[in-house]
Write a protein that holds these residues in place. Structure first.
Motif, PDB file in Angstrom:
ATOM      1  N   VAL A   8       0.849  -1.184   0.000  1.00  8.64           N
ATOM      2  CA  VAL A   8       0.000   0.000   0.000  1.00  8.64           C
ATOM      3  C   VAL A   8       0.886   1.235   0.000  1.00  8.64           C
ATOM      4  O   VAL A   8       1.786   1.361   0.822  1.00  8.64           O
ATOM      5  N   LYS A   9       0.663   2.138  -0.935  1.00  5.71           N
ATOM      6  CA  LYS A   9       1.481   3.345  -1.016  1.00  5.71           C
ATOM      7  C   LYS A   9       0.905   4.447  -0.149  1.00  5.71           C
ATOM      8  O   LYS A   9       1.612   5.205   0.470  1.00  5.71           O
ATOM      9  N   THR A  10      -0.395   4.562  -0.136  1.00  5.53           N
ATOM     10  CA  THR A  10      -1.018   5.633   0.624  1.00  5.53           C
ATOM     11  C   THR A  10      -2.247   5.114   1.349  1.00  5.53           C
ATOM     12  O   THR A  10      -2.935   4.238   0.855  1.00  5.53           O
ATOM     13  N   SER A  11      -2.508   5.660   2.520  1.00  3.51           N
ATOM     14  CA  SER A  11      -3.686   5.231   3.272  1.00  3.51           C
ATOM     15  C   SER A  11      -4.886   6.130   2.991  1.00  3.51           C
ATOM     16  O   SER A  11      -5.939   5.941   3.560  1.00  3.51           O
ATOM     17  N   THR A  12      -4.749   7.112   2.098  1.00  2.00           N
ATOM     18  CA  THR A  12      -5.827   8.066   1.826  1.00  2.00           C
ATOM     19  C   THR A  12      -7.102   7.372   1.384  1.00  2.00           C
ATOM     20  O   THR A  12      -8.155   7.589   1.952  1.00  2.00           O
ATOM     21  N   THR A  13      -7.020   6.522   0.365  1.00  2.00           N
ATOM     22  CA  THR A  13      -8.225   5.879  -0.136  1.00  2.00           C
ATOM     23  C   THR A  13      -8.504   4.554   0.566  1.00  2.00           C
ATOM     24  O   THR A  13      -9.542   3.967   0.370  1.00  2.00           O
ATOM     25  N   VAL A  14      -7.573   4.085   1.352  1.00  3.14           N
ATOM     26  CA  VAL A  14      -7.741   2.782   1.964  1.00  3.14           C
ATOM     27  C   VAL A  14      -8.464   2.865   3.298  1.00  3.14           C
ATOM     28  O   VAL A  14      -9.003   1.887   3.779  1.00  3.14           O
ATOM     29  N   LYS A  15      -8.538   4.038   3.866  1.00  5.40           N
ATOM     30  CA  LYS A  15      -9.194   4.292   5.149  1.00  5.40           C
ATOM     31  C   LYS A  15      -8.557   3.451   6.258  1.00  5.40           C
ATOM     32  O   LYS A  15      -7.400   3.113   6.202  1.00  5.40           O
ATOM     33  N   ALA A  16      -9.345   3.060   7.258  1.00  2.00           N
ATOM     34  CA  ALA A  16      -8.786   2.416   8.448  1.00  2.00           C
ATOM     35  C   ALA A  16      -8.531   0.930   8.270  1.00  2.00           C
ATOM     36  O   ALA A  16      -7.851   0.326   9.073  1.00  2.00           O
ATOM     37  N   SER A  17      -9.087   0.312   7.226  1.00  5.50           N
ATOM     38  CA  SER A  17      -8.947  -1.138   7.089  1.00  5.50           C
ATOM     39  C   SER A  17      -7.528  -1.567   6.718  1.00  5.50           C
ATOM     40  O   SER A  17      -7.119  -2.658   7.039  1.00  5.50           O
ATOM     41  N   VAL A  32     -11.394  -2.028  -2.300  1.00  5.32           N
ATOM     42  CA  VAL A  32     -11.269  -0.720  -1.650  1.00  5.32           C
ATOM     43  C   VAL A  32     -11.677   0.390  -2.609  1.00  5.32           C
ATOM     44  O   VAL A  32     -12.393   1.322  -2.238  1.00  5.32           O
ATOM     45  N   LEU A  33     -11.251   0.269  -3.865  1.00  7.89           N
ATOM     46  CA  LEU A  33     -11.595   1.259  -4.879  1.00  7.89           C
ATOM     47  C   LEU A  33     -13.109   1.322  -5.100  1.00  7.89           C
ATOM     48  O   LEU A  33     -13.702   2.402  -5.121  1.00  7.89           O
ATOM     49  N   LYS A  34     -13.753   0.172  -5.196  1.00  8.87           N
ATOM     50  CA  LYS A  34     -15.212   0.138  -5.396  1.00  8.87           C
ATOM     51  C   LYS A  34     -15.937   0.709  -4.185  1.00  8.87           C
ATOM     52  O   LYS A  34     -16.910   1.453  -4.319  1.00  8.87           O
ATOM     53  N   ARG A  35     -15.465   0.368  -2.995  1.00  8.91           N
ATOM     54  CA  ARG A  35     -16.092   0.882  -1.771  1.00  8.91           C
ATOM     55  C   ARG A  35     -15.953   2.412  -1.699  1.00  8.91           C
ATOM     56  O   ARG A  35     -16.902   3.116  -1.393  1.00  8.91           O
TER      57      ARG A  35
END
Length: 197
Positions: A8-17, A32-35
């Protein structure tokens, strides 16, 4: 079994999971992208195959001088994954999976000519796949009645196994049928010796 996760490069779009530095498979990137798109109403109503690029998604995929407002799901996923550092995971029976950073390099089989126009088969990158170079060399000595040697590679990472003669046919069977290495992780198996007439 071979899997290819990505870091994972960034946690911006990945949120807390997911956290920065975790390894995740491509399927998780898609989920994650679809969510994220669903939570932020980013699916294009006129074309459900496209995602509207908000500032965060645009920042994740942007290239200098490029500006797009929408992108198909597949292209968006590929663009995001291409920006992530690669890692790979290899699973062996009855062992913990091995996860390493970087690109998974294939086992490399090459044919070289030495003094006296004698052919030799050179094999590198065995350790990555859990193959013991010493055992492979011993097995080859018996199976094809050829002398073998093991030396460090020029880069100093790993070892080089040398077997006298063009032994690609033997190695093809060994890697595919015995070690069960998928063909896409084997390079140089097209150097089969010419059949004697």
């Amino acid at each position: 079994m071979f899997k290819k996760p990505y870091k994972v490069k960034t946690s911006t779009t990945v949120k807390a999971s997911e956290r920065k530095g975790n390894t995740i498979p491509v399927t998780t990137v898609r989920e994650v992208l679809k969510r994220y798109a669903k939570e932020n109403s980013l699916q294009n109503e006129n074309n459900p195959r496209e995602v509207i690029l908000d500032p965060i998604l645009s920042d994740c995929i942007s290239k200098r001088g490029e500006c797009a407002s929408t992108m198909t799901w597949d292209k968006l996923q590929d663009a995001i994954v291409s920006k992530m550092p690669h890692a790979y995971q290899i699973e062996f029976e009855n062992k913990e999976p091995i996860v390493k950073k970087g690109k998974l390099e294939p086992i490399n089989v090459t044919i070289d000519t030495r003094t006296g126009n004698k052919k030799v088969t050179l094999i590198t990158n065995l350790e990555t796949y859990g193959i013991n170079p010493e055992k492979l060399a011993q097995h080859a000595q018996v199976a094809v009645a050829a002398s073998t040697s093991i030396t460090p590679t020029q880069s100093g990472k790993g070892v080089l196994v040398l077997i006298q003669g063009n032994q690609v046919r033997y190695l093809q069977k060994l890697f595919l049928e015995i070690y069960k290495v998928p063909r896409k992780y084997l390079q140089g198996l097209d150097n089969l010796p010419n059949k004697k007439k």
